[in-house]
Design a protein around this motif. Structure first.
Motif, PDB file in Angstrom:
ATOM      1  N   PRO A 451       0.821  -1.229   0.000  1.00 50.18           N
ATOM      2  CA  PRO A 451       0.000   0.000   0.000  1.00 50.18           C
ATOM      3  C   PRO A 451       0.847   1.269   0.000  1.00 50.18           C
ATOM      4  O   PRO A 451       0.512   2.250  -0.678  1.00 50.18           O
ATOM      5  CB  PRO A 451      -0.822  -0.130   1.293  1.00 50.18           C
ATOM      6  N   LEU A 554      -4.623   3.404   4.726  1.00 49.14           N
ATOM      7  CA  LEU A 554      -4.244   2.392   3.735  1.00 49.14           C
ATOM      8  C   LEU A 554      -4.400   0.965   4.240  1.00 49.14           C
ATOM      9  O   LEU A 554      -4.128   0.021   3.489  1.00 49.14           O
ATOM     10  CB  LEU A 554      -2.792   2.617   3.302  1.00 49.14           C
ATOM     11  N   LEU A 557      -6.507  -1.421   2.042  1.00 47.32           N
ATOM     12  CA  LEU A 557      -5.771  -1.855   0.867  1.00 47.32           C
ATOM     13  C   LEU A 557      -4.706  -2.879   1.236  1.00 47.32           C
ATOM     14  O   LEU A 557      -4.467  -3.842   0.495  1.00 47.32           O
ATOM     15  CB  LEU A 557      -5.139  -0.645   0.186  1.00 47.32           C
TER      16      LEU A 557
END
Length: 573
Positions: A451, A554, A557
């Motif tokens: 990420p 993040l 992700l």
């Protein structure tokens, strides 16, 4: 206080011992000419400290596995790969013993015994030559001092740091214990060759531990000897090089062209505090609070890291060298502070003195030429990026500052870096327990690293910069920005606040190809644009980033990337 004369920060006359002579170029040249021939390993490269011990352990195991020597004898012979370079005193004592062991070994043919004995005898002769040169260097250093001696200054607060050699003593003790454990575990190996090789490797590892113990004891003994009685003193010039070691020059080498030797040094906190002028002269206690002291230490550490990263040397300073300079010796310096208004600093050696040999100087000269070429090329790319930013700003000149926030994010360079890394890591996929461990590591890397590599973003608004991250966005004010730099393959942004860790991303880069093709790396343009806003407030956006504009967390992700990589690895296995 120190005053700057030309390019040299001078010591105050009151700090220099009475009658202390300068170590001029003529006497320093005589000291340098006393060095042994170039084939004697006076100054080993840094990788030797790791490679040679590994080769010694491997060699001991092979000698024992072939049945050439018993385990302890194989370790004794193999350690002669390490001792001539890193601890010649041990080779000087045990070299004849190793020769006698090899000559009486029944597992070797006569020719092999004679050849091995000749090699060990050559090693012993080389070590004796190196130790004899040390004696000549001590004699020349004592002659240069002209009989002038002075007690070594003590900076105070001596208990703030462990004594010289403590780290080596603890490491040596750990290596001895590890070697004993490896020797005891020899019976766990199934193959007979392994049962023969492992005890020798254990003996060798224990021998390396004893070598570290000897190094620590010798270093501590020599450091204490400097403080027992007045020692010879010399006036020299010093500076910190790009490796954070102290380089020593002759007193009249104002251009710093011919370093004599290097040594790792440490300036005590009390001495550094006095140099910065933040101690009370009456009792030496800090006037500012501990928090300010910690902030100063953090700033000093960051400045040191920046200088090492930029491969820059520190200022040239006048110093008094306490002790006789020689290969493997100890030294203490009373040096001018790194700032013109500072108080002299006491710096004690953390490691042995390492003379600068002609071969090292030639290698260093070639490296400096390559560094100059690379720096000029990078400066040209940086200037082009700045010109591009100025041209873009010139088109908007006369208009108001941009109302919307500015945004930078990962691009083709980052995706290329991830693709190359994925191809490299895929080559090591294996089955069995090693493959299971490797798959777990790859899954963790995918969740934590991917990420950041593929979805990083920086947002500029009227207040400062926003950075996305796994747990959420981070923010620094424009006034707190300390550095914005496209440093080679890395884009780095740092803050003056200690709580904000340096933000950085990296990708493959070939500056020579960019210069030839006239291309501009995205990191260069990003750094130039952010720097322009940092330096010129009129170019900053007038809007304030809110919500998603600051950057999303993040971690979702990362979880998706880890799941996808784990699924792919399961299919491939």
């Amino acid at each position: 206080m120190s005053t700057e004369v030309g390019a040299v920060l001078r010591l105050p006359e009151a700090a220099i011992p009475e009658g202390c002579p300068p170590w001029d170029g003529e006497r320093a040249a005589r000291w340098t000419r006393a060095l042994p021939p170039r084939w004697v390993p006076v100054r080993p490269p840094v990788p030797a400290f790791v490679v040679l011990p590994l080769l010694a352990v491997l060699g001991a195991g092979l000698l024992s596995a072939w049945g050439a020597l018993p385990a302890w004898a194989a370790a004794l012979v193999a350690l002669h790969l390490v001792w001539p370079v890193l601890r010649p005193e041990a080779a000087a004592v045990l070299g004849p013993v190793a020769v006698g062991v090899v000559l009486t070994a029944d597992g070797l043919a006569l020719g092999a015994r004679l050849g091995a004995a000749a090699v060990l005898a050559g090693v012993w002769g080389t070590v004796c030559l190196r130790l004899a040169v040390r004696a000549r260097q001590r004699a020349l250093g004592r002659e240069a001092a002209g009989g002038v001696t002075a007690p070594v200054p003590t900076p105070g607060a001596g208990s703030e740091r462990a004594e010289r050699g403590t780290f080596l003593l603890w490491c040596g003790l750990g290596a001895v214990v590890a070697g004993g454990a490896l020797y005891a575990a020899a019976g766990l190996w199934d193959r007979s060759a392994g049962r023969q090789a492992v005890p020798a490797a254990g003996w060798c590892l224990a021998g390396l531990g004893l070598t570290l113990l000897l190094s620590g004891l010798l270093g501590r003994r020599r450091a204490l000897a400097l403080r027992r009685a007045p020692v010879p003193v010399l006036r020299v010039l010093v500076r910190d090089n790009s490796d954070a070691d102290t380089e020593v020059y002759a007193a009249d080498d104002l251009a710093a062209l011919h370093p004599l030797f290097t040594v790792s040094t440490y300036a005590s906190k009390a001495s550094r505090g006095a140099a910065d002028g933040d101690t009370d002269e009456g009792d030496g206690h800090k006037v500012d609070g501990d928090e300010d002291d910690d902030e100063d230490d953090d700033e000093e550490l960051r400045a040191l890291i920046d200088r090492i990263g930029d491969e820059r040397a520190g200022p040239l300073r006048e110093a008094v060298l306490y002790g006789i300079p020689c290969d493997g010796g100890e030294a203490v310096f009373l040096a001018a502070a790194s700032v013109a208004a500072g108080t002299p600093v006491v710096e004690a050696s953390l490691g042995p003195v390492r003379p600068m040999t002609p071969g090292v100087l030639r290698t260093r000269s070639r490296a400096e030429k390559r560094r100059s070429v690379r720096a000029a090329r990078d400066a040209g790319l940086r200037a082009r990026a700045g010109e591009a930013v100025e041209a873009a700003a010139g088109q908007d000149r006369g208009d108001e500052a941009p109302e919307r926030v500015r945004h930078w994010s990962a691009g083709w360079a980052d995706r290329t870096a991830v693709a190359l890394a994925a191809l490299f890591l895929a080559c090591y996929l294996r089955s069995g327990w090693w493959g299971d461990v490797y798959a777990l590591v790859l899954t963790a890397l995918a969740g934590l690293v991917l990420p950041r590599r593929l979805a990083w973003s920086v947002t500029a608004d009227r207040e400062g910069l926003w950075f996305n991250g796994l747990r959420g966005p981070r923010h620094i004010l424009w006034d707190d920005v300390r550095m914005v730099k496209a440093d080679g393959a890395r884009l780095r942004i740092d803050s003056r606040r200690a709580a904000f860790g340096e933000w950085r991303v990296s990708s493959p880069r070939w500056s020579w190809l960019e210069a030839r093709l006239g291309a501009l790396h995205p990191y260069e343009r990003t750094a130039a644009e952010i720097t322009a806003m940092w330096r010129t407030p009129a170019l900053r956006p007038t809007a304030t980033a809110t919500g998603r504009l600051r950057g999303r967390p993040l971690w979702p992700l990362g979880a998706a990337a880890a799941t996808a990589v784990a699924a792919v690895l399961l299919v491939l296995r």
